[in-house]
Design a protein around this motif. Structure first.
Motif, mmCIF file in Angstrom:
data_model
loop_
_atom_site.group_PDB
_atom_site.id
_atom_site.type_symbol
_atom_site.label_atom_id
_atom_site.label_comp_id
_atom_site.label_asym_id
_atom_site.label_seq_id
_atom_site.Cartn_x
_atom_site.Cartn_y
_atom_site.Cartn_z
ATOM 1 N N ARG A 87 0.811 -1.215 0.000
ATOM 2 C CA ARG A 87 0.000 0.000 0.000
ATOM 3 C C ARG A 87 0.848 1.270 0.000
ATOM 4 N NH1 ARG A 87 -4.609 -0.529 4.482
ATOM 5 N NH2 ARG A 87 -5.428 1.290 3.380
ATOM 6 N N THR A 88 2.165 1.124 -0.154
ATOM 7 C CA THR A 88 3.026 2.297 -0.207
ATOM 8 C C THR A 88 4.132 2.099 -1.229
ATOM 9 O OG1 THR A 88 4.665 3.598 1.003
ATOM 10 C CG2 THR A 88 4.264 1.379 1.808
ATOM 11 N N ARG A 89 4.345 3.121 -2.041
ATOM 12 C CA ARG A 89 5.447 3.073 -2.999
ATOM 13 C C ARG A 89 6.793 3.193 -2.289
ATOM 14 N NH1 ARG A 89 5.174 3.479 -8.361
ATOM 15 N NH2 ARG A 89 2.999 4.145 -8.245
ATOM 16 N N SER A 90 6.794 3.706 -1.070
ATOM 17 C CA SER A 90 8.040 3.952 -0.343
ATOM 18 C C SER A 90 8.772 2.671 0.028
ATOM 19 C CB SER A 90 7.759 4.765 0.928
ATOM 20 O OG SER A 90 7.096 5.961 0.624
ATOM 21 N N VAL A 91 8.107 1.521 -0.059
ATOM 22 C CA VAL A 91 8.766 0.275 0.337
ATOM 23 C C VAL A 91 10.002 0.006 -0.524
ATOM 24 C CG1 VAL A 91 7.410 -1.255 -1.167
ATOM 25 C CG2 VAL A 91 8.299 -2.116 1.006
ATOM 26 N N ILE A 92 10.022 0.557 -1.744
ATOM 27 C CA ILE A 92 11.183 0.366 -2.611
ATOM 28 C C ILE A 92 12.436 0.968 -1.982
ATOM 29 C CG2 ILE A 92 10.920 2.503 -3.941
ATOM 30 C CD1 ILE A 92 11.751 -0.913 -5.451
ATOM 31 N N MET A 93 12.257 1.930 -1.064
ATOM 32 C CA MET A 93 13.394 2.597 -0.429
ATOM 33 C C MET A 93 14.030 1.761 0.670
ATOM 34 S SD MET A 93 11.823 6.426 -0.313
ATOM 35 C CE MET A 93 13.008 6.960 0.910
ATOM 36 N N LEU A 94 13.538 0.557 0.898
ATOM 37 C CA LEU A 94 14.199 -0.344 1.840
ATOM 38 C C LEU A 94 15.390 -1.056 1.208
ATOM 39 C CD1 LEU A 94 11.108 -1.970 3.611
ATOM 40 C CD2 LEU A 94 12.641 -0.206 4.511
ATOM 41 N N LEU A 95 15.476 -1.028 -0.116
ATOM 42 C CA LEU A 95 16.571 -1.749 -0.782
ATOM 43 C C LEU A 95 17.938 -1.214 -0.378
ATOM 44 C CD1 LEU A 95 15.093 -2.175 -4.378
ATOM 45 C CD2 LEU A 95 15.441 -3.964 -2.663
ATOM 46 N N ARG A 115 5.556 4.143 -13.335
ATOM 47 C CA ARG A 115 6.758 4.786 -12.798
ATOM 48 C C ARG A 115 7.776 3.673 -12.588
ATOM 49 N NH1 ARG A 115 4.873 8.166 -7.724
ATOM 50 N NH2 ARG A 115 7.103 8.603 -7.569
ATOM 51 N N THR A 116 8.682 3.534 -13.506
ATOM 52 C CA THR A 116 9.599 2.406 -13.500
ATOM 53 C C THR A 116 10.524 2.442 -12.296
ATOM 54 O OG1 THR A 116 11.378 1.301 -14.715
ATOM 55 C CG2 THR A 116 11.220 3.680 -14.963
ATOM 56 N N VAL A 117 10.855 1.261 -11.794
ATOM 57 C CA VAL A 117 11.833 1.146 -10.703
ATOM 58 C C VAL A 117 13.232 0.945 -11.263
ATOM 59 C CG1 VAL A 117 10.132 0.239 -9.088
ATOM 60 C CG2 VAL A 117 11.477 -1.351 -10.469
ATOM 61 N N GLU A 118 13.366 0.952 -12.575
ATOM 62 C CA GLU A 118 14.678 0.698 -13.172
ATOM 63 C C GLU A 118 15.744 1.687 -12.717
ATOM 64 O OE1 GLU A 118 17.863 -0.830 -15.028
ATOM 65 O OE2 GLU A 118 15.934 -1.786 -14.591
ATOM 66 N N PRO A 119 15.454 2.997 -12.559
ATOM 67 C CA PRO A 119 16.507 3.888 -12.047
ATOM 68 C C PRO A 119 17.039 3.455 -10.683
ATOM 69 C CG PRO A 119 14.743 5.181 -13.022
ATOM 70 C CD PRO A 119 14.255 3.767 -12.972
ATOM 71 N N HIS A 120 16.167 2.928 -9.817
ATOM 72 C CA HIS A 120 16.629 2.401 -8.530
ATOM 73 C C HIS A 120 17.579 1.228 -8.754
ATOM 74 C CE1 HIS A 120 13.758 4.488 -5.769
ATOM 75 N NE2 HIS A 120 13.035 4.566 -6.879
ATOM 76 N N MET A 121 17.184 0.333 -9.652
ATOM 77 C CA MET A 121 17.999 -0.854 -9.901
ATOM 78 C C MET A 121 19.346 -0.483 -10.508
ATOM 79 S SD MET A 121 15.862 -2.750 -8.595
ATOM 80 C CE MET A 121 14.110 -2.889 -8.297
ATOM 81 N N GLN A 122 19.319 0.509 -11.406
ATOM 82 C CA GLN A 122 20.583 0.952 -12.030
ATOM 83 C C GLN A 122 21.540 1.466 -10.978
ATOM 84 O OE1 GLN A 122 21.139 4.705 -12.518
ATOM 85 N NE2 GLN A 122 23.251 4.209 -13.009
ATOM 86 N N ALA A 123 21.020 2.244 -10.029
ATOM 87 C CA ALA A 123 21.875 2.798 -8.982
ATOM 88 C C ALA A 123 22.406 1.707 -8.057
ATOM 89 C CB ALA A 123 21.106 3.845 -8.178
ATOM 90 N N LEU A 124 21.542 0.777 -7.666
ATOM 91 C CA LEU A 124 21.943 -0.240 -6.692
ATOM 92 C C LEU A 124 22.827 -1.312 -7.307
ATOM 93 C CD1 LEU A 124 18.551 -0.450 -4.804
ATOM 94 C CD2 LEU A 124 20.667 0.587 -3.988
ATOM 95 N N ARG A 125 22.734 -1.499 -8.633
ATOM 96 C CA ARG A 125 23.661 -2.426 -9.300
ATOM 97 C C ARG A 125 25.098 -1.951 -9.179
ATOM 98 N NH1 ARG A 125 19.378 -3.489 -13.185
ATOM 99 N NH2 ARG A 125 20.008 -1.697 -14.424
ATOM 100 N N GLU A 126 25.301 -0.644 -9.008
ATOM 101 C CA GLU A 126 26.651 -0.122 -8.826
ATOM 102 C C GLU A 126 27.304 -0.678 -7.554
ATOM 103 O OE1 GLU A 126 28.295 1.724 -10.904
ATOM 104 O OE2 GLU A 126 26.696 2.246 -12.321
ATOM 105 N N PHE A 127 26.492 -1.147 -6.622
ATOM 106 C CA PHE A 127 27.009 -1.744 -5.387
ATOM 107 C C PHE A 127 26.988 -3.266 -5.442
ATOM 108 C CE2 PHE A 127 25.235 2.403 -4.471
ATOM 109 C CZ PHE A 127 26.221 2.994 -3.713
ATOM 110 N N GLY A 128 26.546 -3.827 -6.571
ATOM 111 C CA GLY A 128 26.518 -5.280 -6.724
ATOM 112 C C GLY A 128 25.208 -5.924 -6.358
#
Length: 512
Positions: free
Chosen positions: A168-176, A199-212
């Motif tokens: 019920r919240t889009r903010s849960v993606i910020m737990l990654l 609203r794609t989550v791909e920008p989040h994934m692109q950023a976090l892939r930098e950390f593996g």
């Protein structure tokens, strides 16, 4: 409420408090009220508002009034009234959500002061509690629980996550980001929130892939695989200068003892608040307020910290809009001016008179605040279209309020909402209240004014800011309007109706 029902509620509250081993003060904190009010409730001597009944039902896990199908909550608005007086801006919803997620990084106790008690915050608190985090609302000097104390366990129970609350919240993606090194593999539910198109989550994934970090989408969940820990330096560019994307990248970088440089970072208000909090935890961060951040993380953070989120520029704009559309002189206090300068300058070009006080500092020790007084003015359309830009431009979430304001102005105004696919469409609901809004395409509308607002019954659109805009327009419409199913508004505003009532509005809750 009938006396018999009040007495029944009192018995139920005493029972649940006894079963859970709570004091009256602890129950008061859960309900968002004072200990003396709880004492009266338990004696059956307290008049209960609709909102309080809903809070009690949430704690009891059952309905206590109108047994049957769950009821939706609505607002009834008596419009056409002038507002007056002053009202304070609450702390930021978006900063509060980011700080809740970031509290997982700290092995000590985080106390967030004057945290906005809104549904978005409630959902994240439910998620944190379900994975083992201790979240306790603390009463302030006046007995009202405004501060949240957070302490995480040594090991989080990620398998116990409350999936319904998370969805019920889009903010849960910020737990990654905060959970980067928590476990070798876990699942995170897909994010929900406002219906604003894809609203794609791909920008989040692109950023976090930098950390593996590896993330795979499978059957309603993200399967997350943690990277190996390292001390390497890294530098990367975000493909999207998004606020939550930047926050996720920052929180991931905090786990790494090497230096992380993030370019094209958002410098917006919630990102700055997150950085100030992390600095207080001992993390070295350079470039706050710019688009390039340099972060040196720490292997372990364990500190007891009090932090005050800064005030919310979107709520400030909401309150200023309420004053403008009702032709009222109102002072909105504690406005974060750094994040409102373009909005106030745009209003000035439309003929709006404002009195702005000298600056003072927010309780976080960094954010600059002012008081803004609206003066009733004759408005005209701006010379150019109104459109948002990443900070320091006009805030994306403040753009919809200009549709309501433009409806009060003489002439035609183009509003260009280029960020979201659907949000401009929802603003055409203002036509039900007498506005003349023309939809040009999914991103652009013409607003033709001035408007003779009229009362109407309108269903709340499934997007926070357009829903708030309809409520504000109802304040200007003579007669009685009804706004149906207001859950989306309560996701982002704490007691908005009550606070508007404090400056002369006449709004009441009802169910049906």
């Amino acid at each position: 409420m009938a006396q018999q029902t009040a007495e029944t509620v009192g018995v139920l509250l005493r029972t649940v408090r006894s079963d859970r081993g709570w004091t009256q003060g602890q129950l008061a904190a859960e309900l968002g009220t004072s200990q003396s009010a709880v004492a009266r409730m338990e004696q059956g001597k307290q008049n209960l508002s609709l909102k309080m009944i809903q809070r009690i039902e949430d704690i009891l896990g059952r309905q206590i009034v109108n047994v049957g199908a769950p009821k939706m909550t609505h607002l009834r608005v008596e419009g056409g009234r002038r507002l007056s007086g002053s009202v304070d801006v609450n702390t930021s919803k978006n900063a509060g959500v980011a700080l809740l997620c970031a509290s997982l990084i700290n092995r000590g106790t985080t106390t967030l002061r004057s945290l906005a008690r809104i549904e978005e915050v409630n959902r994240i608190v439910e998620v944190l509690t379900s994975i083992g985090v201790e979240c306790v609302w603390l009463p302030a000097a006046d007995g009202e629980p405004r501060d949240l104390q957070i302490r995480r366990p040594a090991v989080l129970n990620l398998d116990g996550m409350d999936v319904e609350a998370a969805r019920r919240t889009r903010s849960v993606i910020m737990l990654l980001g905060p959970l980067l090194d928590e476990r070798s593999e876990y699942k995170l539910p897909y994010a929900g929130g406002c219906d604003l198109g894809t609203r794609t989550v791909e920008p989040h994934m692109q950023a976090l892939r930098e950390f593996g970090l590896a993330v795979e989408a499978t059957a309603g969940f993200y399967t997350v695989r943690a990277p190996e820990a390292d001390r390497a330096d890294r530098s990367f560019v975000l493909t999207e200068r998004g606020d939550t994307v930047t926050e996720n990248a920052i929180m991931a970088a905090v786990h790494r003892e090497g230096v992380t440089v993030i370019r094209n970072a958002s410098p917006n208000y919630m990102v700055q608040d997150l950085c100030f909090y992390l600095q207080a935890l001992g993390v070295q961060i350079e470039g706050i307020g710019t688009t390039t951040l340099k972060i040196r993380g720490r292997a372990r953070i364990e500190a007891d910290i009090d932090y005050w989120p800064s005030e919310d520029p979107i709520e400030a704009m909401s309150l200023i809009t309420a004053a403008i559309v009702t032709g009222s002189e109102v002072t909105v206090r504690r406005v974060p001016i750094e994040f409102m300068e373009i909005e106030l300058a745009t209003l000035a070009t439309m003929g709006q008179k404002l009195v702005i006080s000298g600056e003072y500092t927010a309780r976080n020790g960094h954010t600059r605040l002012v008081d803004v007084t609206t003066i009733p003015s004759e408005l005209h359309s701006p010379a150019d279209k109104i459109h948002p830009m990443p900070f320091p431009g006009l805030n994306i979430d403040n753009l919809p309020f200009f549709a309501v304001i433009a409806a009060n102005a003489t002439g035609q105004t183009m509003i260009h909402d280029w960020v979201y696919e659907n949000r401009a469409i929802y603003l055409t609901e203002l036509n039900r209240l007498g506005a003349n809004v023309q939809l040009l395409d999914p991103h652009r509308i013409y607003v033709n004014g001035p408007t003779k607002w009229r009362a109407a019954e309108v269903g709340c659109p499934p997007a926070l800011r357009p829903a708030a805009c309809i409520l504000l327009a109802m304040l200007a419409a003579r007669g009685t309007s009804e706004l149906r199913n207001i859950y989306v508004i309560e996701r982002g505003y704490q007691d908005l109706a009550e606070r508007l009532n404090s400056i002369g509005a006449r709004i009441e809750y009802f169910q049906g």
